[in-house]
Write a protein that holds these residues in place. Structure first.
Motif, PDB file in Angstrom:
ATOM      1  N   ILE A   5       7.437  -3.946  17.733  1.00 11.72           N
ATOM      2  CA  ILE A   5       6.459  -2.555  17.074  1.00 11.72           C
ATOM      3  C   ILE A   5       6.579  -2.619  15.606  1.00 11.72           C
ATOM      4  O   ILE A   5       5.597  -2.218  14.860  1.00 11.72           O
ATOM      5  N   GLY A   6       7.705  -3.025  14.843  1.00 16.49           N
ATOM      6  CA  GLY A   6       7.476  -3.098  13.669  1.00 16.49           C
ATOM      7  C   GLY A   6       6.703  -4.174  12.864  1.00 16.49           C
ATOM      8  O   GLY A   6       6.131  -3.828  11.759  1.00 16.49           O
ATOM      9  N   SER A   7       6.739  -5.226  13.635  1.00 16.82           N
ATOM     10  CA  SER A   7       5.640  -6.123  12.970  1.00 16.82           C
ATOM     11  C   SER A   7       4.216  -5.886  13.064  1.00 16.82           C
ATOM     12  O   SER A   7       3.381  -6.078  12.079  1.00 16.82           O
ATOM     13  N   VAL A   8       4.109  -5.237  14.099  1.00 14.60           N
ATOM     14  CA  VAL A   8       2.519  -4.789  14.225  1.00 14.60           C
ATOM     15  C   VAL A   8       2.359  -3.700  13.076  1.00 14.60           C
ATOM     16  O   VAL A   8       1.224  -3.626  12.582  1.00 14.60           O
ATOM     17  N   VAL A   9       3.279  -2.731  12.793  1.00 17.04           N
ATOM     18  CA  VAL A   9       2.897  -1.662  11.821  1.00 17.04           C
ATOM     19  C   VAL A   9       2.986  -2.431  10.540  1.00 17.04           C
ATOM     20  O   VAL A   9       1.963  -2.136   9.824  1.00 17.04           O
ATOM     21  N   GLY A  10       3.503  -3.328  10.400  1.00 22.16           N
ATOM     22  CA  GLY A  10       3.503  -4.001   8.980  1.00 22.16           C
ATOM     23  C   GLY A  10       2.308  -5.083   8.887  1.00 22.16           C
ATOM     24  O   GLY A  10       1.781  -4.755   7.722  1.00 22.16           O
ATOM     25  N   ALA A  11       1.662  -5.630   9.801  1.00 20.73           N
ATOM     26  CA  ALA A  11       0.615  -6.324   9.863  1.00 20.73           C
ATOM     27  C   ALA A  11      -0.533  -5.606   9.496  1.00 20.73           C
ATOM     28  O   ALA A  11      -1.558  -5.987   8.947  1.00 20.73           O
ATOM     29  N   VAL A  12      -0.553  -4.177  10.204  1.00 25.76           N
ATOM     30  CA  VAL A  12      -1.866  -3.473   9.955  1.00 25.76           C
ATOM     31  C   VAL A  12      -1.852  -2.382   8.940  1.00 25.76           C
ATOM     32  O   VAL A  12      -2.640  -1.799   8.482  1.00 25.76           O
ATOM     33  N   ILE A  26      11.085  -0.620  10.701  1.00 27.95           N
ATOM     34  CA  ILE A  26      11.310  -0.465  11.943  1.00 27.95           C
ATOM     35  C   ILE A  26      11.739  -1.954  12.509  1.00 27.95           C
ATOM     36  O   ILE A  26      12.486  -2.289  13.730  1.00 27.95           O
ATOM     37  N   GLN A  27      11.233  -2.930  11.694  1.00 28.75           N
ATOM     38  CA  GLN A  27      11.657  -4.164  11.884  1.00 28.75           C
ATOM     39  C   GLN A  27      13.161  -4.497  11.814  1.00 28.75           C
ATOM     40  O   GLN A  27      13.934  -4.871  12.741  1.00 28.75           O
ATOM     41  N   GLY A  28      13.777  -3.600  10.666  1.00 30.04           N
ATOM     42  CA  GLY A  28      15.091  -3.765  10.567  1.00 30.04           C
ATOM     43  C   GLY A  28      15.917  -3.111  11.598  1.00 30.04           C
ATOM     44  O   GLY A  28      16.984  -3.456  12.001  1.00 30.04           O
ATOM     45  N   LEU A  29      15.274  -2.128  12.492  1.00 33.53           N
ATOM     46  CA  LEU A  29      15.926  -1.325  13.436  1.00 33.53           C
ATOM     47  C   LEU A  29      16.305  -2.407  14.652  1.00 33.53           C
ATOM     48  O   LEU A  29      17.078  -2.097  15.459  1.00 33.53           O
ATOM     49  N   GLY A  30      15.121  -3.186  14.820  1.00 34.08           N
ATOM     50  CA  GLY A  30      15.466  -4.168  15.780  1.00 34.08           C
ATOM     51  C   GLY A  30      16.080  -5.337  15.230  1.00 34.08           C
ATOM     52  O   GLY A  30      16.897  -5.962  16.158  1.00 34.08           O
ATOM     53  N   MET A  32       1.683   0.442   0.625  1.00 33.46           N
ATOM     54  CA  MET A  32       2.790   0.215   0.492  1.00 33.46           C
ATOM     55  C   MET A  32       3.934   0.845   1.794  1.00 33.46           C
ATOM     56  O   MET A  32       4.712   0.503   2.140  1.00 33.46           O
ATOM     57  N   PRO A  33       3.409   2.159   1.661  1.00 34.57           N
ATOM     58  CA  PRO A  33       4.493   3.147   2.204  1.00 34.57           C
ATOM     59  C   PRO A  33       4.334   2.551   3.825  1.00 34.57           C
ATOM     60  O   PRO A  33       5.507   2.590   4.304  1.00 34.57           O
ATOM     61  N   GLU A  34       3.127   2.281   4.444  1.00 30.18           N
ATOM     62  CA  GLU A  34       3.041   2.108   5.822  1.00 30.18           C
ATOM     63  C   GLU A  34       3.818   0.613   5.865  1.00 30.18           C
ATOM     64  O   GLU A  34       4.523   0.457   7.037  1.00 30.18           O
ATOM     65  N   LEU A  35       3.684  -0.319   5.116  1.00 34.15           N
ATOM     66  CA  LEU A  35       4.400  -1.721   5.060  1.00 34.15           C
ATOM     67  C   LEU A  35       6.021  -1.626   5.094  1.00 34.15           C
ATOM     68  O   LEU A  35       6.477  -2.191   5.894  1.00 34.15           O
ATOM     69  N   ILE A  36       6.543  -0.615   4.102  1.00 33.74           N
ATOM     70  CA  ILE A  36       7.663  -0.482   4.169  1.00 33.74           C
ATOM     71  C   ILE A  36       8.244   0.307   5.605  1.00 33.74           C
ATOM     72  O   ILE A  36       9.208  -0.169   5.846  1.00 33.74           O
ATOM     73  N   MET A  37       7.367   1.226   6.303  1.00 27.95           N
ATOM     74  CA  MET A  37       7.700   1.877   7.641  1.00 27.95           C
ATOM     75  C   MET A  37       7.683   0.686   8.561  1.00 27.95           C
ATOM     76  O   MET A  37       8.733   0.620   9.354  1.00 27.95           O
ATOM     77  N   ASP A  56      -2.593  -7.007  -3.166  1.00 28.10           N
ATOM     78  CA  ASP A  56      -3.396  -6.391  -1.963  1.00 28.10           C
ATOM     79  C   ASP A  56      -3.248  -4.803  -1.985  1.00 28.10           C
ATOM     80  O   ASP A  56      -4.173  -4.314  -1.762  1.00 28.10           O
ATOM     81  N   LEU A  57      -2.002  -4.434  -1.961  1.00 30.33           N
ATOM     82  CA  LEU A  57      -1.534  -3.247  -1.808  1.00 30.33           C
ATOM     83  C   LEU A  57      -1.207  -2.106  -2.774  1.00 30.33           C
ATOM     84  O   LEU A  57      -1.388  -1.061  -2.742  1.00 30.33           O
ATOM     85  N   GLY A  58      -0.898  -2.550  -3.739  1.00 27.72           N
ATOM     86  CA  GLY A  58      -0.690  -2.117  -5.100  1.00 27.72           C
ATOM     87  C   GLY A  58       0.608  -1.396  -4.959  1.00 27.72           C
ATOM     88  O   GLY A  58       1.570  -2.040  -4.097  1.00 27.72           O
ATOM     89  N   GLN A  59       1.034  -0.600  -5.918  1.00 33.59           N
ATOM     90  CA  GLN A  59       2.368   0.196  -5.561  1.00 33.59           C
ATOM     91  C   GLN A  59       3.486  -0.611  -6.177  1.00 33.59           C
ATOM     92  O   GLN A  59       4.444  -0.784  -5.295  1.00 33.59           O
ATOM     93  N   LEU A  60       3.601  -1.422  -7.323  1.00 31.67           N
ATOM     94  CA  LEU A  60       4.302  -2.414  -7.350  1.00 31.67           C
ATOM     95  C   LEU A  60       5.891  -1.915  -7.480  1.00 31.67           C
ATOM     96  O   LEU A  60       6.683  -2.569  -7.090  1.00 31.67           O
ATOM     97  N   HIS A  61       6.135  -0.541  -8.006  1.00 26.57           N
ATOM     98  CA  HIS A  61       7.290   0.008  -7.862  1.00 26.57           C
ATOM     99  C   HIS A  61       8.079   0.178  -6.542  1.00 26.57           C
ATOM    100  O   HIS A  61       9.429   0.472  -6.387  1.00 26.57           O
ATOM    101  N   LEU A  62       7.368   0.142  -5.434  1.00 26.03           N
ATOM    102  CA  LEU A  62       7.958   0.228  -4.240  1.00 26.03           C
ATOM    103  C   LEU A  62       7.986  -1.309  -3.669  1.00 26.03           C
ATOM    104  O   LEU A  62       8.710  -1.292  -2.413  1.00 26.03           O
ATOM    105  N   SER A  63       7.624  -2.354  -4.268  1.00 30.80           N
ATOM    106  CA  SER A  63       7.751  -3.660  -3.616  1.00 30.80           C
ATOM    107  C   SER A  63       9.234  -4.045  -3.370  1.00 30.80           C
ATOM    108  O   SER A  63       9.423  -4.842  -2.232  1.00 30.80           O
ATOM    109  N   SER A  64      10.292  -3.505  -3.970  1.00 32.61           N
ATOM    110  CA  SER A  64      11.754  -3.872  -3.593  1.00 32.61           C
ATOM    111  C   SER A  64      12.077  -3.277  -2.358  1.00 32.61           C
ATOM    112  O   SER A  64      12.961  -4.014  -1.689  1.00 32.61           O
TER     113      SER A  64
END
Length: 271
Positions: free
Chosen positions: A88-95, A108-112, A99-104, A41-49
């Protein structure tokens, strides 16, 4: 002598602490089977890890901070705030649209998430009498194991019948229920740490120190060679941060730091 915890009181406590621990455990693995769908869906396979690495790095780096905040301001209260950050991290990931936005969102999810796991464990020690602690800890350990193993299964089912976005949206109602249950608890007051001076050096430098080391250990040999200028830069930054941190703390931390430096040097010498 601590008063024994009744079964009814434990069920109330378990229902409050179960969800934060479950969310922290399941989010470590739930996106494993959803990653191919996310990449399609988002592409950028090299960032998926970094979907997993970003979450784990942020989680590990913030655990000491949550421990300090929990001692100072009360573990239940700080855990509620950690749930808010996780949402907040879940909302950012959902929308997320790339890939950089998803990682962000995952960071944020990890910070919580660092608070969800560490403060939940601390609440067990705070509210359950020592004589019963080992008995009831087994229930939480079983839940953690089931959540870790079931995460990929849940992720696969959701992606098969819906979309990967729901893996993030589903966290929000669960976190809200967990916050509601936590606010109904009456934890013991924590007052003895509130007037102690704040260790700003440890609060800021130690998470950064952990992040640099874990990043170097995670992507070394993949994104850059172990014996390269990039690897040397990360090692120098780690040594500088560690030296600054240990110079302001006790001797045992200095010994720990020297042990880590020795391990890094030994690892590099093998390549």
């Amino acid at each position: 002598m601590s008063t024994a915890l009744t079964r009814q009181a434990f069920l109330i406590f378990f229902s409050a602490v179960f969800l934060p621990m479950f969310l922290a455990a399941v989010d470590q693995t739930i996106l494993a089977t959803a990653t191919p769908s996310i990449v399609a869906d988002l592409g950028q396979l090299h960032l998926s890890s970094w979907i997993a690495i970003g979450y784990l790095l942020a989680t590990i780096a913030t655990v000491p901070i949550y421990g300090w905040l929990g001692d100072r301001y009360g573990r239940r209260n700080v855990l509620v705030w950690a749930l808010g950050i996780f949402c907040i991290g879940s909302v950012v990931g959902a929308v997320a649209s790339d890939m950089p936005e998803l990682i962000m969102g995952r960071v944020i999810q990890g910070l919580g998430g660092g608070g969800l796991m560490s403060l939940s464990q601390a609440l067990i020690a705070e509210l359950i009498p020592p004589r019963q602690r080992a008995k009831y800890q087994g229930y939480f350990a079983s839940m953690f194991a089931c959540a870790s193993i079931g995460g990929p299964v849940i992720g696969g089912l959701v992606v098969t019948h819906y979309t990967w976005h729901w893996l993030f949206w589903a966290n929000i109602p669960l976190a809200m229920i967990a916050a509601w249950r936590l606010l109904r608890l009456t934890p013991k007051p924590i007052l003895e740490h509130r007037n102690k001076p704040i260790d700003w050096v440890g609060l800021l430098v130690f998470p950064l120190l952990c992040t640099v080391f874990l990043y170097w250990a995670s992507v070394g040999g993949q994104d850059f060679q172990w014996l390269s200028l990039t690897s040397l830069v990360y090692w120098v930054v780690f040594v500088a941060l560690g030296g600054f941190f240990t110079a302001t703390n006790v001797v045992i931390l200095r010994l720990f730091y020297l042990t880590i430096c020795w391990w890094i040097g030994l690892s590099i010498s093998r390549y």
